[in-house]
Design a protein around this motif. Structure first.
Motif, short mmCIF file in Angstrom:
data_model
loop_
_atom_site.label_atom_id
_atom_site.label_comp_id
_atom_site.label_asym_id
_atom_site.label_seq_id
_atom_site.Cartn_x
_atom_site.Cartn_y
_atom_site.Cartn_z
N VAL A 55 7.27 6.02 4.73
CA VAL A 55 6.63 7.35 4.64
C VAL A 55 7.17 8.19 3.49
CG1 VAL A 55 6.38 9.57 5.83
CG2 VAL A 55 5.84 7.45 7.02
N PRO A 56 8.50 8.32 3.28
CA PRO A 56 8.97 9.17 2.18
C PRO A 56 8.41 8.74 0.82
CG PRO A 56 10.78 8.68 3.65
CD PRO A 56 9.65 7.81 4.08
N ARG A 57 8.39 7.42 0.55
CA ARG A 57 7.87 6.96 -0.73
C ARG A 57 6.35 7.16 -0.81
NH1 ARG A 57 9.07 4.18 -5.57
NH2 ARG A 57 7.18 4.64 -6.76
N ALA A 58 5.64 6.88 0.27
CA ALA A 58 4.20 7.09 0.27
C ALA A 58 3.86 8.57 0.06
CB ALA A 58 3.60 6.59 1.59
N LEU B 117 -9.72 6.06 5.65
CA LEU B 117 -9.55 5.07 4.59
C LEU B 117 -10.82 4.87 3.77
CD1 LEU B 117 -7.41 2.44 6.53
CD2 LEU B 117 -6.65 3.87 4.62
N LEU B 118 -11.97 4.82 4.42
CA LEU B 118 -13.21 4.56 3.68
C LEU B 118 -13.62 5.70 2.77
CD1 LEU B 118 -15.57 2.63 6.14
CD2 LEU B 118 -14.63 1.83 3.96
N SER B 119 -13.09 6.91 3.03
CA SER B 119 -13.46 8.05 2.19
C SER B 119 -12.57 8.17 0.96
CB SER B 119 -13.40 9.34 3.00
OG SER B 119 -12.06 9.67 3.32
N LEU B 120 -11.51 7.37 0.87
CA LEU B 120 -10.63 7.42 -0.30
C LEU B 120 -11.32 6.74 -1.48
CD1 LEU B 120 -7.21 6.47 1.35
CD2 LEU B 120 -7.92 8.73 0.57
N ASP B 121 -11.35 7.43 -2.62
CA ASP B 121 -12.00 6.81 -3.78
C ASP B 121 -11.11 5.78 -4.45
OD1 ASP B 121 -10.15 8.46 -4.91
OD2 ASP B 121 -11.56 9.70 -6.04
N THR C 15 -2.29 7.31 5.90
CA THR C 15 -3.31 7.14 6.93
C THR C 15 -2.94 5.97 7.84
OG1 THR C 15 -5.05 8.05 5.51
CG2 THR C 15 -5.76 6.69 7.36
N LEU C 16 -2.47 4.88 7.25
CA LEU C 16 -2.05 3.74 8.06
C LEU C 16 -0.86 4.09 8.95
CD1 LEU C 16 -2.38 0.90 5.39
CD2 LEU C 16 -3.72 1.11 7.49
N ILE D 95 0.85 -1.19 0.00
CA ILE D 95 0.00 0.00 0.00
C ILE D 95 0.89 1.24 0.00
CG2 ILE D 95 -1.82 1.23 1.22
CD1 ILE D 95 -2.72 -1.46 0.20
N THR D 96 0.53 2.24 -0.80
CA THR D 96 1.29 3.48 -0.83
C THR D 96 0.32 4.66 -0.94
OG1 THR D 96 3.19 4.60 -1.85
CG2 THR D 96 1.62 3.52 -3.35
N GLY D 97 0.84 5.86 -1.14
CA GLY D 97 0.00 7.04 -1.30
C GLY D 97 -0.76 7.41 -0.03
#
Length: 345
Positions: A164-167, A120-124, A110-111, A103-105
Protein backbone atom coordinates in the motif's frame (compact mmCIF):
# COMPACT_ATOMS: atom_id res chain seq x y z
CA UNK A 1 -9.19 -23.85 -37.68
CA UNK A 2 -12.19 -22.25 -35.99
CA UNK A 3 -12.55 -20.64 -32.60
CA UNK A 4 -13.84 -24.00 -31.30
CA UNK A 5 -10.74 -25.89 -32.48
CA UNK A 6 -8.51 -27.05 -29.58
CA UNK A 7 -5.36 -24.98 -29.32
CA UNK A 8 -3.04 -27.97 -29.41
CA UNK A 9 -2.59 -31.55 -28.28
CA UNK A 10 -1.23 -30.01 -25.05
CA UNK A 11 -4.38 -28.97 -23.09
CA UNK A 12 -4.66 -25.90 -20.92
CA UNK A 13 -6.64 -27.54 -18.13
CA UNK A 14 -3.83 -26.82 -15.66
CA UNK A 15 -4.51 -23.07 -16.04
CA UNK A 16 -7.24 -21.13 -14.28
CA UNK A 17 -10.09 -19.69 -16.32
CA UNK A 18 -8.59 -16.23 -16.84
CA UNK A 19 -5.21 -17.72 -17.71
CA UNK A 20 -6.88 -19.73 -20.46
CA UNK A 21 -8.44 -16.57 -21.86
CA UNK A 22 -5.27 -14.44 -21.94
CA UNK A 23 -2.02 -15.92 -23.21
CA UNK A 24 1.19 -14.68 -24.75
CA UNK A 25 2.02 -15.59 -28.31
CA UNK A 26 4.99 -17.55 -26.91
CA UNK A 27 2.65 -19.59 -24.71
CA UNK A 28 0.33 -20.24 -27.64
CA UNK A 29 3.24 -21.42 -29.76
CA UNK A 30 4.41 -23.67 -26.92
CA UNK A 31 0.97 -25.29 -27.12
CA UNK A 32 1.32 -25.98 -30.80
CA UNK A 33 -0.39 -22.92 -32.31
CA UNK A 34 1.64 -21.59 -35.23
CA UNK A 35 2.31 -17.88 -35.63
CA UNK A 36 0.26 -17.85 -38.85
CA UNK A 37 -2.71 -19.37 -37.03
CA UNK A 38 -2.44 -16.76 -34.26
CA UNK A 39 -2.44 -13.99 -36.85
CA UNK A 40 -5.44 -15.56 -38.59
CA UNK A 41 -7.44 -15.85 -35.38
CA UNK A 42 -6.64 -12.22 -34.48
CA UNK A 43 -7.80 -10.78 -37.81
CA UNK A 44 -10.52 -8.06 -37.62
CA UNK A 45 -13.78 -9.76 -36.74
CA UNK A 46 -11.96 -12.94 -35.73
CA UNK A 47 -12.52 -14.94 -32.54
CA UNK A 48 -9.34 -13.67 -30.88
CA UNK A 49 -7.78 -10.24 -30.52
CA UNK A 50 -4.40 -8.77 -29.70
CA UNK A 51 -4.78 -7.26 -26.26
CA UNK A 52 -1.20 -5.97 -26.04
CA UNK A 53 1.97 -6.56 -28.04
CA UNK A 54 2.64 -10.28 -27.72
CA UNK A 55 -0.49 -10.86 -25.60
CA UNK A 56 -3.66 -12.41 -27.04
CA UNK A 57 -7.22 -12.32 -25.69
CA UNK A 58 -8.90 -15.57 -26.70
CA UNK A 59 -12.40 -14.20 -27.16
CA UNK A 60 -14.03 -11.28 -28.98
CA UNK A 61 -15.45 -8.30 -27.15
CA UNK A 62 -13.95 -6.10 -24.45
CA UNK A 63 -11.67 -7.63 -21.82
CA UNK A 64 -12.76 -7.91 -18.22
CA UNK A 65 -10.84 -6.04 -15.51
CA UNK A 66 -9.20 -9.33 -14.50
CA UNK A 67 -8.12 -9.95 -18.09
CA UNK A 68 -6.70 -6.43 -18.38
CA UNK A 69 -4.61 -6.90 -15.24
CA UNK A 70 -3.44 -10.35 -16.25
CA UNK A 71 -2.56 -9.08 -19.72
CA UNK A 72 -0.62 -6.14 -18.28
CA UNK A 73 1.47 -8.51 -16.16
CA UNK A 74 2.06 -10.90 -19.05
CA UNK A 75 3.24 -7.95 -21.15
CA UNK A 76 5.65 -6.62 -18.52
CA UNK A 77 6.82 -9.77 -16.70
CA UNK A 78 10.40 -10.80 -17.27
CA UNK A 79 10.68 -13.93 -19.34
CA UNK A 80 11.46 -16.98 -17.23
CA UNK A 81 13.00 -18.52 -20.36
CA UNK A 82 13.63 -16.94 -23.77
CA UNK A 83 10.27 -16.38 -25.40
CA UNK A 84 8.28 -18.04 -22.60
CA UNK A 85 7.14 -15.49 -20.00
CA UNK A 86 5.08 -16.10 -16.90
CA UNK A 87 4.75 -19.87 -17.01
CA UNK A 88 2.95 -21.73 -14.23
CA UNK A 89 5.15 -23.54 -11.74
CA UNK A 90 4.75 -27.04 -10.23
CA UNK A 91 4.04 -25.48 -6.83
CA UNK A 92 1.44 -23.08 -8.28
CA UNK A 93 0.08 -24.82 -11.39
CA UNK A 94 -2.92 -22.52 -11.65
CA UNK A 95 -1.05 -19.24 -11.38
CA UNK A 96 1.93 -18.09 -13.43
CA UNK A 97 4.90 -16.40 -11.82
CA UNK A 98 5.18 -12.78 -12.94
CA UNK A 99 8.89 -12.13 -12.52
CA UNK A 100 9.96 -8.53 -11.89
CA UNK A 101 6.52 -6.98 -12.39
CA UNK A 102 3.69 -5.95 -10.07
CA UNK A 103 0.51 -3.85 -10.22
CA UNK A 104 0.86 -0.46 -8.52
CA UNK A 105 -0.87 2.93 -8.38
CA UNK A 106 -4.66 3.28 -8.36
CA UNK A 107 -5.26 -0.23 -9.69
CA UNK A 108 -3.23 -1.68 -6.82
CA UNK A 109 -5.13 0.38 -4.25
CA UNK A 110 -8.44 -0.82 -5.68
CA UNK A 111 -7.20 -4.40 -5.38
CA UNK A 112 -6.19 -3.70 -1.78
CA UNK A 113 -9.82 -2.77 -1.12
CA UNK A 114 -9.75 1.03 -1.14
CA UNK A 115 -13.16 2.65 -1.64
CA UNK A 116 -11.73 6.05 -2.66
CA UNK A 117 -10.27 4.65 -5.89
CA UNK A 118 -12.17 4.13 -9.17
CA UNK A 119 -13.38 0.68 -10.29
CA UNK A 120 -10.75 -1.19 -12.25
CA UNK A 121 -12.62 -1.03 -15.57
CA UNK A 122 -12.94 2.75 -15.34
CA UNK A 123 -9.17 3.28 -15.09
CA UNK A 124 -7.75 4.50 -18.39
CA UNK A 125 -4.39 2.93 -17.54
CA UNK A 126 -2.90 0.27 -15.29
CA UNK A 127 0.44 1.08 -13.66
CA UNK A 128 2.96 -1.76 -13.55
CA UNK A 129 6.17 -1.46 -11.55
CA UNK A 130 9.31 -2.98 -13.04
CA UNK A 131 13.08 -2.71 -12.37
CA UNK A 132 14.73 0.38 -13.79
CA UNK A 133 16.92 -1.53 -16.23
CA UNK A 134 14.06 -3.33 -17.96
CA UNK A 135 13.62 -2.33 -21.60
CA UNK A 136 9.90 -1.73 -21.74
CA UNK A 137 7.73 1.08 -23.03
CA UNK A 138 4.26 2.04 -21.96
CA UNK A 139 1.68 0.98 -24.50
CA UNK A 140 -2.10 0.91 -24.83
CA UNK A 141 -3.57 0.86 -21.31
CA UNK A 142 -0.31 -0.27 -19.62
CA UNK A 143 1.89 2.40 -18.07
CA UNK A 144 5.33 1.16 -17.13
CA UNK A 145 6.86 2.65 -13.97
CA UNK A 146 10.51 1.95 -13.21
CA UNK A 147 12.20 1.73 -9.83
CA UNK A 148 15.80 1.11 -8.71
CA UNK A 149 14.60 -1.54 -6.24
CA UNK A 150 11.35 -3.46 -6.42
CA UNK A 151 9.45 -3.79 -3.14
CA UNK A 152 8.28 -7.22 -2.07
CA UNK A 153 4.87 -7.67 -3.68
CA UNK A 154 1.74 -8.79 -1.88
CA UNK A 155 -0.53 -11.34 -3.52
CA UNK A 156 -4.08 -10.05 -3.99
CA UNK A 157 -6.58 -12.18 -5.92
CA UNK A 158 -3.63 -14.16 -7.23
CA UNK A 159 -1.84 -11.10 -8.61
CA UNK A 160 1.44 -9.52 -7.46
CA UNK A 161 0.53 -6.09 -6.09
CA UNK A 162 2.75 -3.35 -4.68
CA UNK A 163 2.42 -2.78 -0.91
CA UNK A 164 0.00 0.00 0.00
CA UNK A 165 2.64 2.68 0.83
CA UNK A 166 4.39 2.21 -2.53
CA UNK A 167 1.11 2.01 -4.45
CA UNK A 168 0.00 5.24 -2.74
CA UNK A 169 3.18 7.05 -3.75
CA UNK A 170 2.82 5.93 -7.36
CA UNK A 171 -0.84 7.01 -7.40
CA UNK A 172 -0.21 10.37 -5.72
CA UNK A 173 2.56 11.18 -8.21
CA UNK A 174 -0.14 11.37 -10.88
CA UNK A 175 -2.74 13.34 -8.90
CA UNK A 176 -3.12 17.11 -8.77
CA UNK A 177 -6.45 17.16 -6.91
CA UNK A 178 -5.66 17.93 -3.26
CA UNK A 179 -8.93 16.41 -2.04
CA UNK A 180 -8.29 13.16 -3.92
CA UNK A 181 -4.82 12.90 -2.37
CA UNK A 182 -6.21 13.57 1.10
CA UNK A 183 -8.92 10.92 0.69
CA UNK A 184 -6.40 8.28 -0.34
CA UNK A 185 -3.98 8.99 2.50
CA UNK A 186 -6.77 9.16 5.06
CA UNK A 187 -8.26 5.84 3.95
CA UNK A 188 -4.82 4.23 4.10
CA UNK A 189 -4.59 5.05 7.82
CA UNK A 190 -8.23 4.81 8.90
CA UNK A 191 -8.65 1.55 7.01
CA UNK A 192 -5.67 0.02 8.80
CA UNK A 193 -3.78 -0.57 5.55
CA UNK A 194 -0.54 0.97 6.83
CA UNK A 195 1.01 3.40 9.28
CA UNK A 196 1.58 7.09 8.42
CA UNK A 197 5.36 6.75 8.75
CA UNK A 198 5.49 4.15 5.97
CA UNK A 199 3.46 6.39 3.65
CA UNK A 200 5.57 9.46 4.35
CA UNK A 201 8.73 7.45 3.79
CA UNK A 202 7.57 6.44 0.30
CA UNK A 203 6.38 9.96 -0.52
CA UNK A 204 9.76 11.31 0.57
CA UNK A 205 11.68 8.83 -1.56
CA UNK A 206 9.47 9.73 -4.51
CA UNK A 207 10.28 13.43 -3.92
CA UNK A 208 6.60 14.30 -3.67
CA UNK A 209 6.79 16.40 -0.49
CA UNK A 210 7.77 19.45 -2.51
CA UNK A 211 4.18 19.64 -3.74
CA UNK A 212 2.05 21.83 -1.45
CA UNK A 213 -1.15 19.79 -1.85
CA UNK A 214 0.76 16.63 -0.87
CA UNK A 215 2.35 18.31 2.16
CA UNK A 216 -1.07 19.47 3.37
CA UNK A 217 -2.46 15.96 3.02
CA UNK A 218 0.53 14.50 4.86
CA UNK A 219 0.04 16.90 7.78
CA UNK A 220 -3.56 15.68 8.07
CA UNK A 221 -2.37 12.09 7.74
CA UNK A 222 0.12 12.42 10.59
CA UNK A 223 -2.53 14.01 12.83
CA UNK A 224 -4.95 11.23 11.93
CA UNK A 225 -2.33 8.59 12.67
CA UNK A 226 -1.52 10.09 16.06
CA UNK A 227 -5.20 10.14 17.06
CA UNK A 228 -5.56 6.47 16.12
CA UNK A 229 -2.36 5.56 17.98
CA UNK A 230 -3.54 7.42 21.11
CA UNK A 231 -6.80 5.46 21.02
CA UNK A 232 -4.87 2.18 20.69
CA UNK A 233 -2.67 3.11 23.64
CA UNK A 234 -5.74 3.92 25.77
CA UNK A 235 -7.37 0.60 24.87
CA UNK A 236 -4.17 -1.36 25.49
CA UNK A 237 -3.84 0.02 29.02
CA UNK A 238 -7.40 -1.00 29.89
CA UNK A 239 -7.59 -4.30 28.00
CA UNK A 240 -4.40 -5.65 29.59
CA UNK A 241 -5.16 -4.48 33.10
CA UNK A 242 -2.46 -1.86 33.56
CA UNK A 243 -3.04 0.71 36.29
CA UNK A 244 -4.53 3.98 35.08
CA UNK A 245 -1.93 6.62 34.24
CA UNK A 246 -2.43 10.34 33.88
CA UNK A 247 -2.90 11.05 30.19
CA UNK A 248 -1.35 13.70 27.94
CA UNK A 249 0.70 15.63 30.47
CA UNK A 250 3.65 18.01 30.56
CA UNK A 251 6.42 17.59 33.12
CA UNK A 252 8.32 20.46 34.71
CA UNK A 253 10.88 20.77 37.45
CA UNK A 254 9.56 22.85 40.35
CA UNK A 255 10.32 26.44 39.40
CA UNK A 256 12.45 25.11 36.56
CA UNK A 257 12.33 24.30 32.89
CA UNK A 258 9.82 22.36 30.87
CA UNK A 259 10.86 18.70 30.57
CA UNK A 260 8.56 17.67 27.75
CA UNK A 261 5.15 16.22 26.98
CA UNK A 262 4.18 12.59 27.55
CA UNK A 263 1.25 10.51 26.34
CA UNK A 264 0.91 8.57 29.60
CA UNK A 265 2.60 8.88 32.99
CA UNK A 266 2.45 6.88 36.22
CA UNK A 267 3.69 9.38 38.86
CA UNK A 268 3.91 6.86 41.70
CA UNK A 269 6.16 4.63 39.58
CA UNK A 270 7.99 7.37 37.62
CA UNK A 271 7.24 5.54 34.37
CA UNK A 272 6.32 7.39 31.19
CA UNK A 273 5.08 6.29 27.75
CA UNK A 274 5.60 8.35 24.64
CA UNK A 275 4.24 7.52 21.22
CA UNK A 276 6.91 7.63 18.53
CA UNK A 277 4.86 9.07 15.69
CA UNK A 278 7.74 10.69 13.87
CA UNK A 279 7.20 10.91 10.12
CA UNK A 280 10.42 10.26 8.19
CA UNK A 281 10.86 13.62 6.51
CA UNK A 282 13.85 15.87 5.95
CA UNK A 283 13.97 16.84 9.63
CA UNK A 284 13.93 13.26 10.97
CA UNK A 285 17.44 13.37 12.43
CA UNK A 286 16.77 16.62 14.27
CA UNK A 287 13.48 15.28 15.62
CA UNK A 288 15.07 12.06 16.80
CA UNK A 289 17.81 14.06 18.54
CA UNK A 290 15.08 15.94 20.37
CA UNK A 291 13.47 12.64 21.44
CA UNK A 292 16.83 11.32 22.62
CA UNK A 293 17.67 14.47 24.57
CA UNK A 294 14.31 14.43 26.34
CA UNK A 295 14.62 10.74 27.22
CA UNK A 296 18.16 11.18 28.52
CA UNK A 297 17.11 14.16 30.66
CA UNK A 298 14.10 12.33 32.13
CA UNK A 299 16.09 9.19 32.87
CA UNK A 300 18.75 11.25 34.68
CA UNK A 301 15.90 12.35 36.93
CA UNK A 302 14.97 8.71 37.57
CA UNK A 303 12.00 8.56 35.19
CA UNK A 304 11.78 5.47 32.95
CA UNK A 305 10.61 6.32 29.43
CA UNK A 306 9.05 3.66 27.21
CA UNK A 307 8.75 4.56 23.53
CA UNK A 308 5.97 2.81 21.61
CA UNK A 309 5.34 2.99 17.88
CA UNK A 310 1.85 2.91 16.34
CA UNK A 311 2.80 -0.24 14.43
CA UNK A 312 3.75 -2.08 17.62
CA UNK A 313 0.51 -1.00 19.25
CA UNK A 314 -1.39 -2.39 16.29
CA UNK A 315 0.53 -5.63 15.81
CA UNK A 316 1.77 -6.57 19.28
CA UNK A 317 -0.28 -4.74 21.91
CA UNK A 318 0.08 -7.56 24.45
CA UNK A 319 3.87 -7.46 24.17
CA UNK A 320 3.92 -3.67 24.60
CA UNK A 321 1.68 -3.98 27.66
CA UNK A 322 4.15 -6.50 29.11
CA UNK A 323 7.05 -4.07 28.58
CA UNK A 324 5.19 -1.31 30.42
CA UNK A 325 4.12 -3.67 33.23
CA UNK A 326 7.74 -4.76 33.69
CA UNK A 327 8.84 -1.11 33.95
CA UNK A 328 6.13 -0.42 36.54
CA UNK A 329 7.11 -3.46 38.64
CA UNK A 330 10.80 -2.57 38.47
CA UNK A 331 10.18 0.87 39.93
CA UNK A 332 10.31 -0.56 43.46
CA UNK A 333 13.93 -1.55 42.89
CA UNK A 334 15.06 1.87 41.67
CA UNK A 335 16.09 4.91 43.63
CA UNK A 336 13.25 7.41 44.05
CA UNK A 337 12.88 9.75 41.12
CA UNK A 338 13.26 13.52 41.39
CA UNK A 339 10.09 15.42 42.18
CA UNK A 340 8.47 16.84 39.07
CA UNK A 341 5.35 18.91 38.50
CA UNK A 342 2.71 17.20 36.32
CA UNK A 343 0.53 19.54 34.27
CA UNK A 344 -2.23 18.80 31.73
CA UNK A 345 -1.04 19.18 28.14
Amino acid sequence: MTHNTPLSPRPLRHLSDVHRRVLTTAQLRSHGVAATEIAEQCRPGGPWQQLLPGVVLLHPGPPTSEERLHGALLFTARESAPGVPAQPTPDSPHRPVYADAMITGLAALTLHGFSATPPLLSLDHVDVLVPRMRRLRSTSYVRVLRTPALPTPETVTGLPVAPVPRALADAVADLTDAEAVRRLLTEAVRGGHCEPAAVVRELTQAKLLARPHVVDAVDSLVAEGRAIAEDRLYRMVHEYGLPDPVWNVDLRLPGGPHLGGLDAYWPEHAVAVELDTRAPRHDEDALWSEYARKREHLERLGITVVYVTPKKLRDSAEQQAAVIRTALMASDDRDPAAYVVVLPR
